[in-house]
Design a protein around this motif. Structure first.
Motif, mmCIF file in Angstrom:
data_model
loop_
_atom_site.group_PDB
_atom_site.id
_atom_site.type_symbol
_atom_site.label_atom_id
_atom_site.label_comp_id
_atom_site.label_asym_id
_atom_site.label_seq_id
_atom_site.Cartn_x
_atom_site.Cartn_y
_atom_site.Cartn_z
ATOM 1 N N SER A 1 0.830 -1.074 -0.052
ATOM 2 C CA SER A 1 -0.007 -0.015 -0.038
ATOM 3 C C SER A 1 0.828 1.253 -0.072
ATOM 4 O O SER A 1 0.175 2.298 0.036
ATOM 5 C CB SER A 1 -0.918 -0.085 1.216
ATOM 6 O OG SER A 1 0.045 0.047 2.388
ATOM 7 N N HIS A 2 2.149 1.153 -0.038
ATOM 8 C CA HIS A 2 2.805 2.477 0.181
ATOM 9 C C HIS A 2 3.204 2.916 -1.036
ATOM 10 O O HIS A 2 4.153 2.394 -1.768
ATOM 11 C CB HIS A 2 4.037 2.302 0.972
ATOM 12 C CG HIS A 2 4.827 3.567 1.517
ATOM 13 N ND1 HIS A 2 3.968 4.630 1.623
ATOM 14 C CD2 HIS A 2 6.099 4.130 1.855
ATOM 15 C CE1 HIS A 2 4.574 5.578 1.808
ATOM 16 N NE2 HIS A 2 6.082 5.483 1.972
ATOM 17 N N ASP B 1 5.395 5.342 -2.135
ATOM 18 C CA ASP B 1 6.816 5.573 -2.371
ATOM 19 C C ASP B 1 7.467 4.054 -2.730
ATOM 20 O O ASP B 1 8.522 4.054 -3.584
ATOM 21 C CB ASP B 1 7.373 6.345 -1.163
ATOM 22 C CG ASP B 1 6.918 7.529 -1.084
ATOM 23 O OD1 ASP B 1 6.671 8.177 -2.024
ATOM 24 O OD2 ASP B 1 6.702 8.261 0.243
ATOM 25 N N THR C 1 -8.894 2.095 -2.665
ATOM 26 C CA THR C 1 -8.435 3.253 -2.513
ATOM 27 C C THR C 1 -9.027 4.292 -3.430
ATOM 28 O O THR C 1 -9.488 4.070 -4.351
ATOM 29 C CB THR C 1 -7.026 3.439 -2.377
ATOM 30 O OG1 THR C 1 -6.477 4.791 -2.422
ATOM 31 C CG2 THR C 1 -6.526 2.664 -3.799
ATOM 32 N N GLU D 1 -7.379 6.453 -4.657
ATOM 33 C CA GLU D 1 -6.125 6.859 -5.472
ATOM 34 C C GLU D 1 -6.314 6.093 -6.949
ATOM 35 O O GLU D 1 -5.840 7.047 -7.868
ATOM 36 C CB GLU D 1 -4.656 6.333 -5.018
ATOM 37 C CG GLU D 1 -4.559 7.039 -3.751
ATOM 38 C CD GLU D 1 -2.918 6.793 -3.398
ATOM 39 O OE1 GLU D 1 -2.044 6.496 -4.225
ATOM 40 O OE2 GLU D 1 -2.411 7.157 -2.327
ATOM 41 N N TYR E 1 1.274 1.990 -7.451
ATOM 42 C CA TYR E 1 0.520 1.419 -6.354
ATOM 43 C C TYR E 1 -0.876 1.624 -7.040
ATOM 44 O O TYR E 1 -1.586 0.514 -7.013
ATOM 45 C CB TYR E 1 0.643 2.231 -5.145
ATOM 46 C CG TYR E 1 -0.456 2.120 -4.190
ATOM 47 C CD1 TYR E 1 -0.616 1.010 -3.570
ATOM 48 C CD2 TYR E 1 -1.190 3.196 -4.053
ATOM 49 C CE1 TYR E 1 -1.877 0.656 -2.761
ATOM 50 C CE2 TYR E 1 -2.290 3.099 -3.060
ATOM 51 C CZ TYR E 1 -2.798 1.630 -2.655
ATOM 52 O OH TYR E 1 -3.711 1.668 -1.764
ATOM 53 N N ASN F 1 -7.552 8.568 2.556
ATOM 54 C CA ASN F 1 -6.193 8.214 3.426
ATOM 55 C C ASN F 1 -6.963 7.802 4.953
ATOM 56 O O ASN F 1 -7.443 8.708 5.709
ATOM 57 C CB ASN F 1 -5.267 9.680 3.496
ATOM 58 C CG ASN F 1 -4.358 9.732 2.208
ATOM 59 O OD1 ASN F 1 -5.000 9.826 1.122
ATOM 60 N ND2 ASN F 1 -3.163 9.853 2.412
ATOM 61 N N LYS G 1 3.991 6.053 6.449
ATOM 62 C CA LYS G 1 3.143 6.897 5.986
ATOM 63 C C LYS G 1 3.227 8.124 6.808
ATOM 64 O O LYS G 1 3.820 8.376 7.878
ATOM 65 C CB LYS G 1 1.800 6.185 6.098
ATOM 66 C CG LYS G 1 1.809 4.749 5.686
ATOM 67 C CD LYS G 1 1.265 4.844 4.120
ATOM 68 C CE LYS G 1 1.470 3.704 3.454
ATOM 69 N NZ LYS G 1 -0.122 2.816 3.488
ATOM 70 N N LEU G 2 2.595 9.445 6.061
ATOM 71 C CA LEU G 2 3.066 10.835 6.661
ATOM 72 C C LEU G 2 2.844 10.847 8.016
ATOM 73 O O LEU G 2 3.752 11.488 8.796
ATOM 74 C CB LEU G 2 2.067 11.661 5.845
ATOM 75 C CG LEU G 2 2.258 13.064 6.204
ATOM 76 C CD1 LEU G 2 3.488 13.464 5.770
ATOM 77 C CD2 LEU G 2 1.191 14.036 5.619
ATOM 78 N N LEU H 1 4.853 8.534 10.338
ATOM 79 C CA LEU H 1 6.494 9.185 10.357
ATOM 80 C C LEU H 1 6.731 10.297 10.835
ATOM 81 O O LEU H 1 7.678 10.463 11.694
ATOM 82 C CB LEU H 1 6.896 8.929 8.626
ATOM 83 C CG LEU H 1 8.228 9.369 8.526
ATOM 84 C CD1 LEU H 1 9.041 8.292 8.797
ATOM 85 C CD2 LEU H 1 8.283 9.788 6.854
ATOM 86 N N LEU I 1 8.830 17.263 4.125
ATOM 87 C CA LEU I 1 7.366 17.525 3.733
ATOM 88 C C LEU I 1 7.754 17.828 2.237
ATOM 89 O O LEU I 1 8.475 18.470 1.653
ATOM 90 C CB LEU I 1 7.225 19.016 4.322
ATOM 91 C CG LEU I 1 5.811 19.634 3.789
ATOM 92 C CD1 LEU I 1 4.545 18.775 4.130
ATOM 93 C CD2 LEU I 1 5.461 20.997 4.774
ATOM 94 N N ARG J 1 -4.931 15.859 0.991
ATOM 95 C CA ARG J 1 -5.493 14.616 1.247
ATOM 96 C C ARG J 1 -6.737 14.695 2.330
ATOM 97 O O ARG J 1 -6.919 15.460 3.110
ATOM 98 C CB ARG J 1 -4.486 13.673 1.884
ATOM 99 C CG ARG J 1 -3.213 13.432 1.150
ATOM 100 C CD ARG J 1 -3.604 12.652 -0.047
ATOM 101 N NE ARG J 1 -2.267 12.226 -0.811
ATOM 102 C CZ ARG J 1 -1.943 13.051 -1.969
ATOM 103 N NH1 ARG J 1 -2.532 14.041 -2.368
ATOM 104 N NH2 ARG J 1 -0.933 12.580 -2.575
ATOM 105 N N TRP K 1 -8.542 13.133 5.223
ATOM 106 C CA TRP K 1 -8.160 12.112 6.143
ATOM 107 C C TRP K 1 -9.187 11.537 7.165
ATOM 108 O O TRP K 1 -10.130 12.121 7.395
ATOM 109 C CB TRP K 1 -7.223 12.755 7.170
ATOM 110 C CG TRP K 1 -6.182 13.166 6.408
ATOM 111 C CD1 TRP K 1 -5.556 14.407 5.917
ATOM 112 C CD2 TRP K 1 -4.745 12.251 6.261
ATOM 113 N NE1 TRP K 1 -4.291 14.318 5.558
ATOM 114 C CE2 TRP K 1 -3.758 13.150 5.541
ATOM 115 C CE3 TRP K 1 -4.485 11.115 6.668
ATOM 116 C CZ2 TRP K 1 -2.667 12.735 5.126
ATOM 117 C CZ3 TRP K 1 -3.417 10.470 6.306
ATOM 118 C CH2 TRP K 1 -2.090 11.370 5.653
ATOM 119 N N ASN L 1 -0.685 18.771 3.363
ATOM 120 C CA ASN L 1 0.311 17.799 4.196
ATOM 121 C C ASN L 1 0.781 19.148 5.220
ATOM 122 O O ASN L 1 1.294 18.632 6.157
ATOM 123 C CB ASN L 1 1.364 17.230 3.252
ATOM 124 C CG ASN L 1 0.734 16.479 2.085
ATOM 125 O OD1 ASN L 1 -0.459 15.791 2.716
ATOM 126 N ND2 ASN L 1 1.374 15.953 1.142
#
Ligand code: TDX
Length: 369
Positions: A101-102, A104, A150, A152, A175, A204, A214-215, A218, A231, A239, A241, A274
């Motif tokens: 799911s990530h 990056d 998702t 996305e 992804y 998200n 995840k943001l 982390l 950032l 996003r 949330w 973000n």
């Protein structure tokens, strides 16, 4: 908080894939508390999987629940074993969450995303279909395959507009492309073979037990350790949330009461840049940790994510109008609960990072340069 969905008596066996993940674990914890049905967790136990979140709840619930929970370590990429396990379990409901799911990580290594999210879903669908076709008519009628996806898959929004169930698919990262492919497979198995499916596309998620890549987790981890909080770009990507427990309620509600063959968009009604998210985290942590210098000084602009989607926003009218669902937690409430949990469980982050050989370093630029 009690779930607003009650699991019907005829659902005696629920199979959850990906129960060692962040959202899958939350689904299983909720099910263990709200039904006497047997719960089967199939998980390959990947790099960022976690077993401790479930162990704790099961211990608390005691022996009676322990005997209703079964864990099977299995990679859905293994077609033969997947089929055997489905036939052995004989589930009344499948909730499919297993996925890489990530975003990056998908940029650095898309192969695993194709294997888990596309091939894994394909194998599960094939096994579920064979199994469903052999069920007696009453069980066949009530069986459901619920696919968790998702927002996305819909791509990226500009300053205005929202995603809804009728938004055309336009995935842009490895992804989201793999999740979009899995959604299409699930729909095709319904339209072509009649498999009774429901899909949810959610924004998200955040909350306890999310792997600190995840943001939100982390940033909490970095701030707690007085390290720079990265950032991406200008920090202005948006996003929507949603607190994970609210998502779990929406999943169970749609899995039980959603219309077969339909998809439901789920969102948090909490659009933030973000930058706003990181500032809110730092404000809460400044207060809780009684910091003299604000942790906001740690927020550092870094190179942008390649192909970074600008904005996600979900119109969740369908699930609200048909099933009465809406998020119970505001972003502020959910974030406070989340920061509290991470501060108390920072050792869990350290343990997870040690196990997965991840040091909160930047990922997602490897294949780009
Ligand atoms: O260090 C970071 N700094 C930063 O600015 C990280 C990890 C992320 N970001 C940005 C990128 C995104 O705009 O924050 C935003 C959120 O990033 P992620 O937490 O990686 O989530 P996102 O890319 O939005 O995807 C998430 O939402 C949909 C989940 O990871 C997906 O699994 C889900 O399907």
């Amino acid at each position: 908080m009690s779930t607003s969905v009650s699991i019907p008596e005829n659902i005696k066996k629920i199979l959850v894939t990906g129960g060692c993940g962040f959202i899958g674990g939350a689904v299983i914890r909720k099910l263990l508390k709200s039904t006497d049905a047997e719960i089967f967790n199939i998980d390959k136990v990947g790099k960022v999987s976690d077993l401790t979140s479930l162990d704790k709840v099961i211990k608390k619930l005691g022996q009676s629940k322990e005997s209703k929970y079964y864990f099977i370590q299995l990679d859905l990429a293994d077609e033969t074993l997947t089929e055997k396990v489905i036939f052995d379990i004989e589930p009344d409901l499948i909730i499919h969450l297993a996925a890489e799911s990530h975003v990056d990580r998908s940029i650095d290594g898309p192969d695993l995303f194709i294997k888990s999210n596309i091939i894994g879903t394909f194998n599960l669908l094939q096994s579920a279909l064979k199994y469903w076709q052999k069920l007696p008519s009453n069980k066949k009628e009530s069986f459901r395959f619920h696919h968790v996806s998702t927002d996305e898959v819909f791509g990226s929004l500009g300053a205005i507009g929202q995603f809804s169930e009728s938004t055309p698919y336009d995935p842009r990262s490895p992804y989201s492309a793999s999740k979009a492919a899995s959604d299409h497979l699930v729909n095709a198995w319904h339209h072509t073979y009649g498999l009774p499916i429901v899909i949810t596309n959610c924004s998200n998620n955040y909350g306890p037990w999310q792997f600190p890549e995840k943001l939100i987790p982390l940033a909490i981890y970095k701030a707690f350790n007085n390290k720079k909080i990265p950032l991406y770009g200008k920090g202005l990507n948006v996003r929507d949330w949603l607190y994970v427990e609210d998502h779990v309620e929406a999943i169970l509600l749609t899995a039980i009461n959603g219309r077969i063959g339909e998809s439901y968009c789920i969102g948090g009604n909490a659009e933030k840049t973000n930058k706003e998210v990181l500032e809110s985290i730092c404000n809460i942590m400044d207060r809780k940790l009684k910091k003299e210098d604000t942790l906001k000084n740690l927020i550092t602009l870094v190179e942008d994510r390649p192909g970074h989607d600008q904005r996600y926003s979900i119109n969740f009218s369908r699930i609200n109008e048909e099933l009465g669902w809406k998020p119970k937690h505001s972003f502020e409430e959910g974030l406070e609960l989340t920061v509290n949990w991470y501060i108390e469980n920072i050792y869990w982050c350290e343990e997870m990072m040690r196990k997965s050989n991840y040091n909160a370093e930047r990922v997602g630029l490897r294949n780009y340069k």
